[in-house]
Design a protein around this motif. Structure first.
Motif, mmCIF file in Angstrom:
data_model
loop_
_atom_site.group_PDB
_atom_site.id
_atom_site.type_symbol
_atom_site.label_atom_id
_atom_site.label_comp_id
_atom_site.label_asym_id
_atom_site.label_seq_id
_atom_site.Cartn_x
_atom_site.Cartn_y
_atom_site.Cartn_z
ATOM 1 N N ASP A 188 -8.382 0.020 1.971
ATOM 2 C CA ASP A 188 -7.346 0.331 2.950
ATOM 3 C C ASP A 188 -7.308 1.833 3.191
ATOM 4 O OD1 ASP A 188 -5.092 0.062 4.671
ATOM 5 O OD2 ASP A 188 -4.352 -1.613 3.465
ATOM 6 N N GLY A 189 -6.351 2.277 4.011
ATOM 7 C CA GLY A 189 -6.243 3.681 4.362
ATOM 8 C C GLY A 189 -5.533 4.487 3.295
ATOM 9 N N PRO A 190 -5.163 5.726 3.609
ATOM 10 C CA PRO A 190 -4.447 6.577 2.657
ATOM 11 C C PRO A 190 -3.161 5.909 2.181
ATOM 12 C CG PRO A 190 -5.220 7.857 4.527
ATOM 13 C CD PRO A 190 -5.466 6.424 4.877
ATOM 14 N N ALA A 191 -2.850 6.085 0.908
ATOM 15 C CA ALA A 191 -1.694 5.410 0.307
ATOM 16 C C ALA A 191 -0.372 5.843 0.917
ATOM 17 C CB ALA A 191 -1.683 5.666 -1.201
ATOM 18 N N THR A 192 -0.341 7.026 1.546
ATOM 19 C CA THR A 192 0.909 7.531 2.113
ATOM 20 C C THR A 192 1.238 6.922 3.474
ATOM 21 O OG1 THR A 192 -0.374 9.397 2.970
ATOM 22 C CG2 THR A 192 0.862 9.748 0.926
ATOM 23 N N VAL A 193 0.284 6.208 4.072
ATOM 24 C CA VAL A 193 0.534 5.589 5.378
ATOM 25 C C VAL A 193 1.316 4.294 5.177
ATOM 26 C CG1 VAL A 193 -0.528 4.586 7.436
ATOM 27 C CG2 VAL A 193 -1.495 6.647 6.399
ATOM 28 N N ASP A 194 2.338 4.101 5.978
ATOM 29 C CA ASP A 194 3.255 2.981 5.786
ATOM 30 C C ASP A 194 2.565 1.620 5.821
ATOM 31 O OD1 ASP A 194 5.882 1.487 5.966
ATOM 32 O OD2 ASP A 194 5.039 1.030 7.926
ATOM 33 N N THR A 195 1.678 1.386 6.769
ATOM 34 C CA THR A 195 1.028 0.077 6.854
ATOM 35 C C THR A 195 0.178 -0.194 5.612
ATOM 36 O OG1 THR A 195 -0.645 1.182 8.223
ATOM 37 C CG2 THR A 195 1.006 -0.145 9.359
ATOM 38 N N THR A 196 -0.499 0.832 5.121
ATOM 39 C CA THR A 196 -1.265 0.699 3.878
ATOM 40 C C THR A 196 -0.342 0.306 2.735
ATOM 41 O OG1 THR A 196 -2.884 2.352 4.572
ATOM 42 C CG2 THR A 196 -2.724 1.913 2.217
ATOM 43 N N HIS A 197 0.790 0.975 2.642
ATOM 44 C CA HIS A 197 1.742 0.704 1.563
ATOM 45 C C HIS A 197 2.219 -0.745 1.593
ATOM 46 C CE1 HIS A 197 5.066 1.241 -1.217
ATOM 47 N NE2 HIS A 197 5.882 0.756 -0.294
ATOM 48 N N ARG A 198 2.561 -1.229 2.785
ATOM 49 C CA ARG A 198 3.081 -2.595 2.872
ATOM 50 C C ARG A 198 2.014 -3.633 2.533
ATOM 51 N NH1 ARG A 198 4.781 -3.547 8.236
ATOM 52 N NH2 ARG A 198 4.215 -1.483 8.991
ATOM 53 N N ARG A 199 0.778 -3.410 2.963
ATOM 54 C CA ARG A 199 -0.298 -4.346 2.605
ATOM 55 C C ARG A 199 -0.571 -4.315 1.108
ATOM 56 N NH1 ARG A 199 -2.640 -2.798 7.826
ATOM 57 N NH2 ARG A 199 -3.589 -0.977 6.817
ATOM 58 N N SER A 200 -0.547 -3.122 0.531
ATOM 59 C CA SER A 200 -0.815 -2.993 -0.900
ATOM 60 C C SER A 200 0.230 -3.728 -1.732
ATOM 61 C CB SER A 200 -0.847 -1.513 -1.298
ATOM 62 O OG SER A 200 -1.883 -0.833 -0.628
#
Length: 339
Positions: A188-200
């Motif tokens: 996924d993308g950088p951990a600070t990006v909201d969409t990445t956070h929600r998928r994680s």
């Protein structure tokens, strides 16, 4: 600053050491602004010394509509954002609004650009698809025009329009576990990006609930990021590798496929792959990628509708777009290989 360049709000702000919005509100004598008298004097004096002249068009339009809104996105190269923009433009026609599109990557500071566009009277509202760091407060952006966050859930913001990332991850995991996969990695993308956070968060929760071995690898949302992340996974011993990998973006997926070719790893017989964004191009690759189709066009429409309602004096609520979200099966996934 070049001697021939017209001084801007951001130039005055840099010289005084305040935010550009403070300069703007001071020079237009905003009665709600509370600052120290000496700061106000320094701003006004600096503006005079630099030869700043207020934007006459902005002053004329301050109480009127420009008929234009701004949209800021993190990448013009990402096909996902192209589809979101298509939805925005379709809905903007219904509101008789023009849309100015700008690219501001998530990892760059962008306060000055927002302030410049808004405070100089060029746009009536903002669609914000770039909001690094993801967990900003309701004070973001630093302007008074109506704004809507697109594909970003910003804490306490007036209006966020997002997609159901949890459901998307659920489809991805359901498909792989039905094929027998238990070791699953998400690039996924950088951990600070909201969409990445929600998928994680969604993947980790499903992993715990189902007893799966899951991992999230963070990388830039581009081809090189996907390539390097996949290359690192494939350098592991065969028994330590995931048997299936999900890739968050189309650009990352192309890089990840290149890494499998370089390492001689066959998809799907050695490794299953799923892209968490779909596009017709995925059906025309040598290895046709299974993908999760997201409501990108619908997201853009809903965001523009929400902004239009705000510009008309309404107070639209945040929304999560749930449909259509579906798994598109292609040839890149198969039963777990025997190792």
């Amino acid at each position: 600053m070049d001697a021939k360049q017209t001084p801007r709000l951001i130039d005055i702000a840099a010289k005084v050491g305040v935010h550009p919005s403070v300069v703007s509100r001071t020079l237009r004598q905003d009665p709600t602004l509370s600052i120290r008298p000496d700061t106000r004097e320094r701003i006004e004096q600096t503006a005079r010394q630099m030869g700043y002249r207020g934007n006459a068009q902005a002053r004329a339009l301050r109480g009127a509509s420009t008929g234009a809104v701004g949209m800021v996105m993190p990448s013009l190269r990402n096909p996902v954002w192209a589809e979101i923009v298509r939805g925005v433009l379709a809905e903007a026609v219904r509101w008789n609004l023009a849309v100015l599109v700008a690219e501001v990557p998530d990892d760059r500071g962008n306060d000055e650009e927002y302030v410049r566009l808004v405070e100089e009277g060029r746009i009536d509202g903002l669609l914000l698809g770039s909001s690094e760091p993801a967990e900003r407060s309701s004070a973001w952006p630093p302007t008074q025009v109506p704004s809507v966050h697109v594909n970003r859930a910003v804490k306490d913001a007036a209006c966020n329009i997002t997609m159901d990332e949890t459901r998307a991850v659920g489809l991805f995991v359901d498909h792989l576990t039905a094929l027998g996969h238990r070791r699953i990695t998400l690039i996924d993308g950088p951990a600070t990006v909201d969409t990445t956070h929600r998928r994680s968060v969604a993947l980790q929760r499903l992993g715990e609930e189902r007893g799966l071995e899951v991992q999230i690898v963070n990388a830039p949302y581009n081809e090189q990021g996907g390539h390097d992340a996949m290359a690192r996974l494939l350098r592991r011993a065969a028994k330590q590798r995931p048997t299936a990998v999900g890739v968050a973006s189309l650009n990352q997926a192309l890089g990840a496929l290149a890494a499998t070719r370089t390492r001689g790893v066959a998809v799907p017989s050695d490794l299953s792959m799923i892209c968490l964004d779909d596009d017709p191009i995925l059906g025309f690759l040598d290895i046709q990628l299974t993908a999760v189709r997201m409501p990108l066009f619908e997201l853009g429409e809903a965001a523009m509708q929400a902004l239009g309602e705000r510009l008309s004096g309404g107070n639209p609520l945040s929304r999560e777009i749930e449909d259509p979200i579906e798994l598109v099966g292609r040839s890149s996934t198969a039963s777990v290989p025997v190792r």
